[in-house]
Scaffold this motif. Structure first.
Motif, PDB file in Angstrom:
ATOM      1  N   VAL A  98       2.387  -7.270  -5.919  1.00 46.19           N
ATOM      2  CA  VAL A  98       3.259  -6.667  -4.914  1.00 46.19           C
ATOM      3  C   VAL A  98       3.506  -7.686  -3.810  1.00 46.19           C
ATOM      4  CG1 VAL A  98       3.346  -4.963  -3.042  1.00 46.19           C
ATOM      5  CG2 VAL A  98       2.642  -4.261  -5.328  1.00 46.19           C
ATOM      6  N   LEU A  99       4.759  -7.822  -3.417  1.00 45.58           N
ATOM      7  CA  LEU A  99       5.090  -8.625  -2.243  1.00 45.58           C
ATOM      8  C   LEU A  99       5.406  -7.660  -1.099  1.00 45.58           C
ATOM      9  CD1 LEU A  99       5.835 -11.303  -0.786  1.00 45.58           C
ATOM     10  CD2 LEU A  99       8.137 -11.052  -1.724  1.00 45.58           C
ATOM     11  N   VAL A 100       4.681  -7.789  -0.012  1.00 45.93           N
ATOM     12  CA  VAL A 100       4.907  -6.925   1.145  1.00 45.93           C
ATOM     13  C   VAL A 100       6.094  -7.455   1.939  1.00 45.93           C
ATOM     14  CG1 VAL A 100       3.937  -6.053   3.309  1.00 45.93           C
ATOM     15  CG2 VAL A 100       2.455  -6.344   1.307  1.00 45.93           C
ATOM     16  N   VAL A 101       7.118  -6.615   2.101  1.00 41.43           N
ATOM     17  CA  VAL A 101       8.233  -6.967   2.989  1.00 41.43           C
ATOM     18  C   VAL A 101       7.869  -6.377   4.348  1.00 41.43           C
ATOM     19  CG1 VAL A 101      10.721  -6.860   3.352  1.00 41.43           C
ATOM     20  CG2 VAL A 101       9.809  -6.826   1.030  1.00 41.43           C
ATOM     21  N   ALA A 102       7.277  -7.226   5.194  1.00 38.58           N
ATOM     22  CA  ALA A 102       6.644  -6.726   6.420  1.00 38.58           C
ATOM     23  C   ALA A 102       7.655  -6.365   7.496  1.00 38.58           C
ATOM     24  CB  ALA A 102       5.656  -7.759   6.955  1.00 38.58           C
ATOM     25  N   PRO A 130      -1.463   0.857  -9.662  1.00 41.17           N
ATOM     26  CA  PRO A 130      -1.833  -0.087 -10.726  1.00 41.17           C
ATOM     27  C   PRO A 130      -1.341  -1.499 -10.395  1.00 41.17           C
ATOM     28  CG  PRO A 130       0.035   1.248 -11.410  1.00 41.17           C
ATOM     29  CD  PRO A 130      -0.347   1.724 -10.051  1.00 41.17           C
ATOM     30  N   VAL A 131      -1.971  -2.092  -9.410  1.00 37.30           N
ATOM     31  CA  VAL A 131      -1.555  -3.380  -8.855  1.00 37.30           C
ATOM     32  C   VAL A 131      -2.794  -4.242  -8.705  1.00 37.30           C
ATOM     33  CG1 VAL A 131      -0.837  -4.416  -6.660  1.00 37.30           C
ATOM     34  CG2 VAL A 131       0.428  -2.462  -7.583  1.00 37.30           C
ATOM     35  N   GLU A 132      -2.705  -5.512  -9.124  1.00 34.56           N
ATOM     36  CA  GLU A 132      -3.894  -6.391  -9.047  1.00 34.56           C
ATOM     37  C   GLU A 132      -3.885  -7.289  -7.817  1.00 34.56           C
ATOM     38  OE1 GLU A 132      -2.137  -6.536 -12.370  1.00 34.56           O
ATOM     39  OE2 GLU A 132      -3.309  -4.730 -12.727  1.00 34.56           O
ATOM     40  N   VAL A 133      -2.685  -7.793  -7.473  1.00 33.27           N
ATOM     41  CA  VAL A 133      -2.577  -8.760  -6.375  1.00 33.27           C
ATOM     42  C   VAL A 133      -1.526  -8.282  -5.382  1.00 33.27           C
ATOM     43  CG1 VAL A 133      -2.220 -11.194  -5.786  1.00 33.27           C
ATOM     44  CG2 VAL A 133      -3.015 -10.581  -8.080  1.00 33.27           C
ATOM     45  N   VAL A 134      -1.814  -8.407  -4.099  1.00 33.26           N
ATOM     46  CA  VAL A 134      -0.822  -8.084  -3.074  1.00 33.26           C
ATOM     47  C   VAL A 134      -0.596  -9.332  -2.231  1.00 33.26           C
ATOM     48  CG1 VAL A 134      -0.172  -6.559  -1.186  1.00 33.26           C
ATOM     49  CG2 VAL A 134      -1.625  -5.689  -3.029  1.00 33.26           C
ATOM     50  N   CYS A 135       0.658  -9.803  -2.225  1.00 34.94           N
ATOM     51  CA  CYS A 135       0.998 -10.996  -1.445  1.00 34.94           C
ATOM     52  C   CYS A 135       1.662 -10.582  -0.140  1.00 34.94           C
ATOM     53  CB  CYS A 135       2.007 -11.857  -2.203  1.00 34.94           C
ATOM     54  SG  CYS A 135       1.329 -12.538  -3.714  1.00 34.94           S
ATOM     55  N   CYS A 136       1.352 -11.306   0.914  1.00 36.39           N
ATOM     56  CA  CYS A 136       2.068 -11.076   2.162  1.00 36.39           C
ATOM     57  C   CYS A 136       2.258 -12.396   2.884  1.00 36.39           C
ATOM     58  CB  CYS A 136       1.335 -10.064   3.041  1.00 36.39           C
ATOM     59  SG  CYS A 136      -0.187 -10.682   3.768  1.00 36.39           S
ATOM     60  N   MET A 142       4.697 -11.631 -15.567  1.00 35.87           N
ATOM     61  CA  MET A 142       4.188 -10.771 -14.492  1.00 35.87           C
ATOM     62  C   MET A 142       5.307  -9.865 -13.981  1.00 35.87           C
ATOM     63  SD  MET A 142       4.190 -13.371 -11.215  1.00 35.87           S
ATOM     64  CE  MET A 142       4.006 -12.129  -9.968  1.00 35.87           C
ATOM     65  N   ARG A 143       4.897  -8.806 -13.338  1.00 31.20           N
ATOM     66  CA  ARG A 143       5.858  -7.935 -12.665  1.00 31.20           C
ATOM     67  C   ARG A 143       5.694  -8.118 -11.170  1.00 31.20           C
ATOM     68  NH1 ARG A 143       6.804  -1.907 -13.299  1.00 31.20           N
ATOM     69  NH2 ARG A 143       4.617  -1.717 -12.758  1.00 31.20           N
ATOM     70  N   LEU A 144       6.809  -8.270 -10.452  1.00 31.18           N
ATOM     71  CA  LEU A 144       6.733  -8.380  -8.991  1.00 31.18           C
ATOM     72  C   LEU A 144       7.419  -7.171  -8.377  1.00 31.18           C
ATOM     73  CD1 LEU A 144       5.905 -10.143  -6.546  1.00 31.18           C
ATOM     74  CD2 LEU A 144       8.215 -11.088  -6.590  1.00 31.18           C
ATOM     75  N   LEU A 145       6.646  -6.383  -7.644  1.00 29.21           N
ATOM     76  CA  LEU A 145       7.196  -5.211  -6.952  1.00 29.21           C
ATOM     77  C   LEU A 145       7.243  -5.504  -5.460  1.00 29.21           C
ATOM     78  CD1 LEU A 145       5.120  -2.384  -8.725  1.00 29.21           C
ATOM     79  CD2 LEU A 145       7.324  -3.326  -9.399  1.00 29.21           C
ATOM     80  N   LEU A 146       8.123  -4.799  -4.748  1.00 31.35           N
ATOM     81  CA  LEU A 146       8.191  -4.964  -3.295  1.00 31.35           C
ATOM     82  C   LEU A 146       7.608  -3.740  -2.605  1.00 31.35           C
ATOM     83  CD1 LEU A 146      11.859  -6.242  -2.796  1.00 31.35           C
ATOM     84  CD2 LEU A 146       9.781  -7.608  -3.098  1.00 31.35           C
ATOM     85  N   LYS A 147       6.807  -3.971  -1.585  1.00 31.42           N
ATOM     86  CA  LYS A 147       6.355  -2.875  -0.713  1.00 31.42           C
ATOM     87  C   LYS A 147       7.261  -2.942   0.511  1.00 31.42           C
ATOM     88  CE  LYS A 147       3.294   0.010   1.277  1.00 31.42           C
ATOM     89  NZ  LYS A 147       3.522   1.464   1.142  1.00 31.42           N
ATOM     90  N   ARG A 148       8.152  -1.940   0.642  1.00 31.07           N
ATOM     91  CA  ARG A 148       9.203  -2.018   1.651  1.00 31.07           C
ATOM     92  C   ARG A 148       8.714  -1.508   3.000  1.00 31.07           C
ATOM     93  NH1 ARG A 148      14.495  -2.279   0.077  1.00 31.07           N
ATOM     94  NH2 ARG A 148      14.769  -2.805   2.264  1.00 31.07           N
ATOM     95  N   ASP A 149       7.799  -2.243   3.630  1.00 27.82           N
ATOM     96  CA  ASP A 149       7.360  -1.868   4.969  1.00 27.82           C
ATOM     97  C   ASP A 149       8.489  -2.019   5.996  1.00 27.82           C
ATOM     98  OD1 ASP A 149       4.845  -0.804   4.860  1.00 27.82           O
ATOM     99  OD2 ASP A 149       3.918  -2.311   6.163  1.00 27.82           O
ATOM    100  N   ASP A 150       9.508  -2.819   5.615  1.00 32.52           N
ATOM    101  CA  ASP A 150      10.632  -2.977   6.556  1.00 32.52           C
ATOM    102  C   ASP A 150      11.380  -1.665   6.762  1.00 32.52           C
ATOM    103  OD1 ASP A 150      11.387  -3.297   3.801  1.00 32.52           O
ATOM    104  OD2 ASP A 150      13.341  -4.032   4.437  1.00 32.52           O
ATOM    105  N   LEU A 151      11.186  -0.699   5.841  1.00 26.92           N
ATOM    106  CA  LEU A 151      11.863   0.600   5.978  1.00 26.92           C
ATOM    107  C   LEU A 151      10.990   1.625   6.695  1.00 26.92           C
ATOM    108  CD1 LEU A 151      13.355   0.930   2.361  1.00 26.92           C
ATOM    109  CD2 LEU A 151      14.442   0.006   4.422  1.00 26.92           C
ATOM    110  N   LEU A 152       9.790   1.196   7.099  1.00 29.87           N
ATOM    111  CA  LEU A 152       8.786   2.136   7.605  1.00 29.87           C
ATOM    112  C   LEU A 152       9.230   2.847   8.879  1.00 29.87           C
ATOM    113  CD1 LEU A 152       5.897   3.091   7.081  1.00 29.87           C
ATOM    114  CD2 LEU A 152       5.090   1.206   8.494  1.00 29.87           C
TER     115      LEU A 152
END
Ligand SMILES: *Cc1c(COP(=O)(O)O)cnc(C)c1O
Length: 285
Positions: free
Chosen positions: A263-267, A145-151, A1-11
């Motif tokens: 995707v792992l959300v960095v909240a 192109p993402v199937e699962v989003v973890c938070c 699998m590929r794990l990407l980060l959603k950098r909400d911490d930079l928002l």
């Protein structure tokens, strides 16, 4: 699998990440009602209180933070509360019995009489406007192109909003950071308040909270250290650190189909100046 980060911490530093998605709409509600004060709640290490103080300061709104437990009253503040106070938040300490009844008139009434009319926001900023604000997080990922989003799940606000904003082909997976709270019930309740019904495909894994919020251990701290060394991103061990370990364990259990992009959300990020990681932490065999 590929794990990407959603950098909400930079928002929106210094209002850390997803907290901004929840606080923005709440500041707007206060403004629309002509209320000059935002009163909200949190524990002594609450990222939300820190974020609310920074957001209030930026918006020119007075903030009052009601803290769970009165053991810190009159004592030196921890770095998290010290940061909130430095941003102008007035702090009020509630004993735990009153805290449990904090939204009832005999506890909330005297607070509002003392501080004047205020827009009252629950713990974590998770009310209907806050949850609707987090739907933008899902919408930003809906075309990817993402199937699962973890938070990571504290109060459930981020997950409730995220799941509602994702595309129907995507699912949200929440990792509980707290033990002993019916988080799925609370998340469902938040979606009902925001949209009148359940939205999106989501579920919560409750087996990775370790001993509860704010509790760390060498394995967790080592994983966060190692992740920072190899990826240059410092995860908050109380939240996303646990989610990272959960994703790894779930991957080993076959949770993610081959080739899945997750995707792992960095909240958000932890309190600046708080060293959770220890230079003495060592690989756990
Ligand atoms: C607040 C927070 C979360 C969880 O958000 P909830 O909406 O309370 O579930 C996750 N990670 C970090 C860093 C946070 O500050």
């Amino acid at each position: 699998m590929r794990l990407l980060l959603k950098r909400d911490d930079l928002l929106h530093p210094p209002v850390s990440g997803s907290k901004w998605r929840k606080l923005g709409p709440n500041l707007e509600q206060a403004r629309r009602r002509g209320l000059g004060t935002l009163l909200t709640f949190g524990g002594a290490w609450s990222n939300h209180l820190r974020a609310a103080a920074a957001a209030g300061r930026e918006a020119g709104l007075r903030t009052v933070g009601v803290v769970r437990g009165d053991e810190l009253r009159g004592r030196p503040l921890n770095p998290s509360l010290a940061q909130a106070a430095a941003d102008g938040m007035e702090l009020e300490f509630l004993d735990r019995a009153s805290w449990r009844r904090r939204t009832e008139p005999d506890v909330l009434g005297p607070l509002l009489r003392r501080y004047g009319p205020a827009w009252v926001v629950p713990e974590g900023g998770s009310n209907a406007p806050g949850v609707r604000g987090c739907a933008t997080l899902g919408r930003e990922l809906a075309a990817e192109p993402v199937e699962v989003v973890c938070c990571s799940v504290g109060t459930g606000g981020v997950l409730a909003g995220l799941a509602a904003g994702l595309a129907p082909r995507q699912r949200a997976l929440g990792i509980a950071a707290l033990a002993h709270v019916p988080l799925a019930v609370e998340t469902e309740e938040l979606q009902h308040r925001a949209w009148g019904g359940r939205r999106g495909s989501w579920r919560i894994e409750t087996g990775f909270a370790r001993r509860g919020y704010g509790r760390t251990d060498p394995e967790l701290l080592y994983a966060v250290d190692e992740f920072a060394r190899t990826n240059g991103v410092v995860l908050d061990p109380c939240y996303e650190g646990k989610a990272l370990l959960a994703v790894r364990a779930l991957a080993e259990q076959g949770e993610f189909a081959r080739g899945t992009t997750t995707v792992l959300v960095v909240a958000g990020s932890g309190t600046p100046g708080v060293e959770w990681s220890s230079p003495r932490s060592r690989p756990i065999p």
